[in-house]
Each structure stands twice: as C-alpha cells, then as structure tokens.
Write a protein that holds these residues in place. Structure first.
Motif, PDB file in Angstrom:
ATOM      1  N   LEU A  58     -10.758   7.851   5.007  1.00  0.00           N
ATOM      2  CA  LEU A  58     -10.178   7.279   3.798  1.00  0.00           C
ATOM      3  C   LEU A  58     -11.084   6.133   3.364  1.00  0.00           C
ATOM      4  O   LEU A  58     -11.319   5.207   4.137  1.00  0.00           O
ATOM      5  CB  LEU A  58      -8.765   6.753   4.081  1.00  0.00           C
ATOM      6  N   SER A  59     -11.586   6.196   2.149  1.00  0.00           N
ATOM      7  CA  SER A  59     -12.533   5.167   1.739  1.00  0.00           C
ATOM      8  C   SER A  59     -12.082   4.465   0.461  1.00  0.00           C
ATOM      9  O   SER A  59     -11.402   5.048  -0.382  1.00  0.00           O
ATOM     10  CB  SER A  59     -13.922   5.768   1.538  1.00  0.00           C
ATOM     11  N   ASN A  60     -12.461   3.190   0.382  1.00  0.00           N
ATOM     12  CA  ASN A  60     -12.235   2.375  -0.800  1.00  0.00           C
ATOM     13  C   ASN A  60     -10.758   2.292  -1.194  1.00  0.00           C
ATOM     14  O   ASN A  60     -10.419   2.338  -2.368  1.00  0.00           O
ATOM     15  CB  ASN A  60     -13.076   2.918  -1.956  1.00  0.00           C
ATOM     16  N   LEU A  61      -9.864   2.168  -0.199  1.00  0.00           N
ATOM     17  CA  LEU A  61      -8.431   2.156  -0.476  1.00  0.00           C
ATOM     18  C   LEU A  61      -8.013   0.882  -1.203  1.00  0.00           C
ATOM     19  O   LEU A  61      -8.463  -0.213  -0.889  1.00  0.00           O
ATOM     20  CB  LEU A  61      -7.630   2.257   0.823  1.00  0.00           C
ATOM     21  N   HIS A  62      -7.123   1.043  -2.173  1.00  0.00           N
ATOM     22  CA  HIS A  62      -6.507  -0.081  -2.865  1.00  0.00           C
ATOM     23  C   HIS A  62      -5.007   0.133  -3.022  1.00  0.00           C
ATOM     24  O   HIS A  62      -4.326  -0.619  -3.694  1.00  0.00           O
ATOM     25  CB  HIS A  62      -7.163  -0.314  -4.230  1.00  0.00           C
ATOM     26  N   SER A  63      -4.506   1.185  -2.380  1.00  0.00           N
ATOM     27  CA  SER A  63      -3.072   1.456  -2.360  1.00  0.00           C
ATOM     28  C   SER A  63      -2.757   2.216  -1.080  1.00  0.00           C
ATOM     29  O   SER A  63      -3.656   2.679  -0.375  1.00  0.00           O
ATOM     30  CB  SER A  63      -2.658   2.275  -3.586  1.00  0.00           C
ATOM     31  N   SER A  64      -1.481   2.340  -0.781  1.00  0.00           N
ATOM     32  CA  SER A  64      -1.056   3.025   0.443  1.00  0.00           C
ATOM     33  C   SER A  64      -1.494   4.490   0.413  1.00  0.00           C
ATOM     34  O   SER A  64      -1.653   5.080  -0.656  1.00  0.00           O
ATOM     35  CB  SER A  64       0.458   2.931   0.605  1.00  0.00           C
ATOM     36  N   ALA A  65      -1.697   5.048   1.596  1.00  0.00           N
ATOM     37  CA  ALA A  65      -2.153   6.442   1.701  1.00  0.00           C
ATOM     38  C   ALA A  65      -1.236   7.203   2.651  1.00  0.00           C
ATOM     39  O   ALA A  65      -0.681   6.623   3.588  1.00  0.00           O
ATOM     40  CB  ALA A  65      -3.583   6.488   2.218  1.00  0.00           C
ATOM     41  N   HIS A  66      -1.083   8.481   2.391  1.00  0.00           N
ATOM     42  CA  HIS A  66      -0.309   9.343   3.278  1.00  0.00           C
ATOM     43  C   HIS A  66      -0.807  10.775   3.127  1.00  0.00           C
ATOM     44  O   HIS A  66      -1.488  11.101   2.157  1.00  0.00           O
ATOM     45  CB  HIS A  66       1.192   9.256   2.969  1.00  0.00           C
ATOM     46  N   GLY A  67      -0.491  11.590   4.125  1.00  0.00           N
ATOM     47  CA  GLY A  67      -0.922  12.973   4.065  1.00  0.00           C
ATOM     48  C   GLY A  67      -0.584  13.723   5.332  1.00  0.00           C
ATOM     49  O   GLY A  67       0.170  13.243   6.189  1.00  0.00           O
ATOM     50  N   LEU A  68      -1.150  14.894   5.458  1.00  0.00           N
ATOM     51  CA  LEU A  68      -0.927  15.786   6.587  1.00  0.00           C
ATOM     52  C   LEU A  68      -2.274  16.069   7.223  1.00  0.00           C
ATOM     53  O   LEU A  68      -3.244  16.368   6.518  1.00  0.00           O
ATOM     54  CB  LEU A  68      -0.294  17.086   6.079  1.00  0.00           C
ATOM     55  N   ILE A  69      -2.360  15.950   8.538  1.00  0.00           N
ATOM     56  CA  ILE A  69      -3.618  16.186   9.249  1.00  0.00           C
ATOM     57  C   ILE A  69      -3.346  17.064  10.466  1.00  0.00           C
ATOM     58  O   ILE A  69      -2.295  16.961  11.093  1.00  0.00           O
ATOM     59  CB  ILE A  69      -4.309  14.852   9.651  1.00  0.00           C
ATOM     60  N   SER A  70      -4.299  17.913  10.786  1.00  0.00           N
ATOM     61  CA  SER A  70      -4.157  18.812  11.937  1.00  0.00           C
ATOM     62  C   SER A  70      -4.451  18.077  13.239  1.00  0.00           C
ATOM     63  O   SER A  70      -5.195  17.109  13.264  1.00  0.00           O
ATOM     64  CB  SER A  70      -5.118  19.993  11.811  1.00  0.00           C
ATOM     65  N   ILE A  71      -3.885  18.597  14.312  1.00  0.00           N
ATOM     66  CA  ILE A  71      -4.163  18.094  15.654  1.00  0.00           C
ATOM     67  C   ILE A  71      -5.263  18.965  16.243  1.00  0.00           C
ATOM     68  O   ILE A  71      -5.252  20.191  16.080  1.00  0.00           O
ATOM     69  CB  ILE A  71      -2.899  18.150  16.533  1.00  0.00           C
TER      70      ILE A  71
END
Length: 168
Positions: A58-71
C-alpha cells in the motif's frame, strides 16, 4: 491414510506501507480472522507456529485502507480459511513538541532510582484537528525492572496510557 492432527495458529501480515506527508496509521493492521486452524500430519504441524499472508503493498496512503488478501499456502497443510480481511486506519496528524518529566515505577521500598535526565523533549503526533494540548496528560516512566535488566543503566522511557487523539 496418514494420521492427521490440527492446531490453531495466528496469521502474520506481510505488508509494505507508505504514507503521504502528515499521514500515518493510528494502530496496527487488523486482520479478520486473526488466526486459522491448520490440518496435517503431526510432524508438519509441529514446525508451524504461524501462517503468513501474501505480500500487501500500500503506497502513498492518505486515508484508511481495507481489502481481502490470500494466505500463503503451505505444502501438505490444509487451512480452515484461505483468505483474510485486512483494515488499516490512517489519519492526518500534527506534531506538538513538549517537555515531559520522566518518573519511575515499581521501585522497591528499600531502593532509590534517580533518572537522568529527569525531563525528556518529545514530539507528540496527534490526530488532526487537535482541540486541546494533550501534553499535560502524557506520562513517561522508567520501570525498575528495565533498569535492573539493562547492562549499562540506560533505559528508554515508556509511556503510560496515551490520551485519546495521540498516536503511538
């Protein structure tokens, strides 16, 4: 069929996160679920103490982030879940410089622990906008056990519970 067993292990996130200037995470990345059941032959299971997510960039964030990621898959192991939801709260911050007295904690009654220097110059990162100066409610201390376990008598002060709005 070979004998199988199971155990519950935590999920470790693998992430590379950068932020825009004056933005940062307000806490650690949260995972849901935060652990999984793994199934496999006992000799495989005894070597596993956690599982890892695939890499999140995740780059250059200026707000909250969310998502789905594999294991990440492990050969010879089945998992109760193959994906995990992640969330990272991000906020804009301002810096408030302050000088705070460093106190002591957990000093036995038959001992005296003097702290030098007795004050620390700190920069508090506070969630924007700041409604009042939180520096009067921030506590810094040296724990006697930290001093006792140190090799050279130098200790990094710890903070008590931080006031709401101060980012750790």
């Amino acid at each position: 069929f070979p004998y199988e067993n199971h155990k519950k292990v935590p999920i470790q996130v693998v992430a590379l996160v950068t932020y825009q200037s004056q933005f940062m995470a307000t806490g650690p990345m949260k995972l849901e679920p935060d652990s999984v059941m793994i199934y496999g032959e006992p000799y495989h299971l005894e070597q596993i103490d956690r599982v890892y997510t695939k890499s999140i960039a995740l780059s250059n964030l200026h707000s909250s982030a969310h998502g789905l990621i594999s294991i990440e898959k492990i050969s010879g192991i089945r998992m109760s879940s193959t994906e995990v939801n992640y969330s990272l709260d991000v906020a804009r911050f301002v810096e408030i410089p302050s000088t705070i007295v460093v106190k002591t904690r957990n000093v036995p009654s038959d001992r005296v622990l003097s702290v030098y220097p007795s004050k620390a110059n700190v920069i508090l990162r506070c969630v924007f906008p700041v409604t009042n100066d939180p520096s009067g409610r921030v506590n810094l201390y040296i724990d006697y056990q930290d001093f006792k376990n140190s090799i050279n008598g130098r200790c990094v002060p710890r903070t008590g519970k931080l006031p709401q709005g101060v980012i750790a």
